[in-house]
Design an enzyme around this catalytic site. Structure first.
Site, PDB file in Angstrom:
ATOM      1  N   LYS A 105       0.821  -1.224   0.000  1.00  0.00           N
ATOM      2  CA  LYS A 105       0.000   0.000   0.000  1.00  0.00           C
ATOM      3  C   LYS A 105       0.852   1.270   0.000  1.00  0.00           C
ATOM      4  O   LYS A 105       0.729   2.126   0.869  1.00  0.00           O
ATOM      5  CB  LYS A 105      -0.974  -0.013   1.188  1.00  0.00           C
ATOM      6  CG  LYS A 105      -1.951  -1.183   1.133  1.00  0.00           C
ATOM      7  CD  LYS A 105      -3.097  -1.061   2.105  1.00  0.00           C
ATOM      8  CE  LYS A 105      -4.013  -2.254   2.049  1.00  0.00           C
ATOM      9  NZ  LYS A 105      -3.441  -3.518   2.593  1.00  0.00           N
TER      10      LYS A 105
HETATM   11  O1  LIG Z   1      -9.432  -3.484   1.511  1.00  0.00           O
HETATM   12  C1  LIG Z   1      -8.529  -4.203   1.955  1.00  0.00           C
HETATM   13  C2  LIG Z   1      -7.234  -4.128   1.501  1.00  0.00           C
HETATM   14  C3  LIG Z   1      -6.310  -5.009   1.987  1.00  0.00           C
HETATM   15  N1  LIG Z   1      -6.640  -5.929   2.931  1.00  0.00           N
HETATM   16  C4  LIG Z   1      -5.585  -6.864   3.385  1.00  0.00           C
HETATM   17  O2  LIG Z   1      -5.963  -8.195   3.009  1.00  0.00           O
HETATM   18  C5  LIG Z   1      -5.661  -9.100   4.054  1.00  0.00           C
HETATM   19  C6  LIG Z   1      -6.944  -9.693   4.603  1.00  0.00           C
HETATM   20  O3  LIG Z   1      -6.680 -10.612   5.637  1.00  0.00           O
HETATM   21  P1  LIG Z   1      -7.814 -11.642   6.201  1.00  0.00           P
HETATM   22  O4  LIG Z   1      -7.092 -12.351   7.302  1.00  0.00           O
HETATM   23  O5  LIG Z   1      -8.176 -12.553   5.062  1.00  0.00           O
HETATM   24  O6  LIG Z   1      -8.949 -10.833   6.670  1.00  0.00           O
HETATM   25  C7  LIG Z   1      -4.865  -8.300   5.083  1.00  0.00           C
HETATM   26  O7  LIG Z   1      -3.502  -8.386   4.710  1.00  0.00           O
HETATM   27  C8  LIG Z   1      -5.342  -6.881   4.889  1.00  0.00           C
HETATM   28  O8  LIG Z   1      -4.374  -5.918   5.224  1.00  0.00           O
HETATM   29  C9  LIG Z   1      -7.918  -5.994   3.380  1.00  0.00           C
HETATM   30  O9  LIG Z   1      -8.274  -6.833   4.243  1.00  0.00           O
HETATM   31  N2  LIG Z   1      -8.843  -5.124   2.874  1.00  0.00           N
END
Ligand SMILES: O=c1ccn([C@@H]2O[C@H](COP(=O)(O)O)[C@@H](O)[C@H]2O)c(=O)[nH]1
Length: 310
Positions: A105
């Site tokens: 990001k």
């Molecule tokens: O909108 C967003 C952007 C990035 N993320 C990232 O994806 C993963 C989600 O992790 P889970 O454990 O599957 O919930 C995490 O790295 C976030 O920083 C997001 O969730 N939403």
């Protein structure tokens, strides 16, 4: 790189990204104990533990999925040692022919974006030597600074055959505070989506999709449906499946008629599967097998939803 991503999605028949977000709390005790025995309860010990955890998960799922998404924050929290584990993870996944999406990001004024782009997607010159410091295939980018903050990333993508996923509508509960605000009668996320089309217009691969994709959370399926139509040529990276509540049935409209166009991430739902009731029988000893089963179940969930929507 967009062509490789699409080809790998077609080969695995799994529009899935395994999120490598290795919090220490998910790392089984036996792995932590071994790392601490060798390096002590130090940042290096923590970094070794998360690296070994990642390695075993990657070995268990590499034949099932096209891509992984290491989240840099989970590594950065352990300082330099953590960043070394990030770099080692990226390069190990690439050696397994996985497409690596660095969830970093980034995005700043142009000159600073250029340094981020060089470090994550491109090369740096040190005297007569040239290095590719992190060398991910795609990274996530924050569009808040506008076109001059994005251009260094798209320039590197053109030169190095890399790709981006630009934050358009994020999955978190507060994402609407800014992203849903109406500007000239349209939600801000739609204006950002228009810009994604512009930024990616001359980066279309032979697969027909652009190397400039978008992040759209699984937790807002109605918005996902709209954004799919606004950005027909952009791949959508969809976080929010599993731990944040997203399910296959919510995601059918993130895909195009060709069955392509979206790739769904799950991090905790896969890497910490052994902690869930459904996979508890694997136990901490066989955590990577629980992750493999969670990938198979997620693939079946999304595939089933897409087939029943036809
Ligand atoms: O909108 C967003 C952007 C990035 N993320 C990232 O994806 C993963 C989600 O992790 P889970 O454990 O599957 O919930 C995490 O790295 C976030 O920083 C997001 O969730 N939403």
């Amino acid at each position: 790189m967009i062509d490789k991503l699409v080809a790998k999605i077609q080969k695995t028949n799994a529009p899935i990204v395994v999120g490598l977000d290795p919090m220490l709390a998910y790392v089984p005790e036996q792995i932590k104990e071994a790392a601490y025995r060798e390096h002590g309860e130090t940042l290096k010990g923590a970094a070794e533990a998360i690296w070994e955890f990642n390695r075993r998960i990657v070995d268990a799922v590499a034949d099932l999925v096209p891509a992984v998404k290491p989240q840099i924050a989970m590594y950065e929290q352990f300082g330099i040692e953590g960043l070394m584990a990030f770099q080692k993870t990226v390069s190990y996944c690439k050696s397994k022919d996985l497409v690596v999406i660095g969830d970093v990001k980034r995005g700043d004024i142009g000159s600073t974006s250029a340094a981020y782009a060089a470090g994550h997607l491109g090369h740096v010159e040190v005297g007569g030597n040239v290095y590719a410091p992190f060398d991910e295939d795609f990274i996530t980018v924050n569009p808040y600074l506008g076109t001059d903050g994005i251009k260094p990333f798209t320039d590197i993508c053109k030169k190095e055959d890399k790709g981006l996923f630009i934050l358009v509508k994020t999955s978190n509960p507060s994402s609407g505070e800014f992203q849903d605000r109406l500007v000239d009668g349209r939600p801000l996320y739609e204006l950002v989506a228009d810009m994604v089309n512009q930024w990616g217009a001359d980066l279309t691969g032979s697969c027909g999709y652009s190397a400039v994709g978008a992040v759209v959370g699984a937790t807002y399926p109605e918005i996902g449906k709209v954004l799919r139509k606004v950005m027909p040529k952009s791949y959508i990276l969809v976080p929010g499946y599993g731990a944040q509540g997203g399910k296959g049935a919510d995601l059918v409209h993130y895909f195009n008629e060709d069955g392509l166009g979206a790739i769904v991430n799950s991090s905790r739902g896969i890497i910490a599967a052994y902690k869930q009731e459904a996979y508890a029988s694997f136990g901490a000893e066989h955590f990577e097998e629980a992750s493999r089963q969670a990938v198979l179940d997620m693939t079946a969930d999304i595939d089933g939803a897409l087939k029943s929507a036809k």
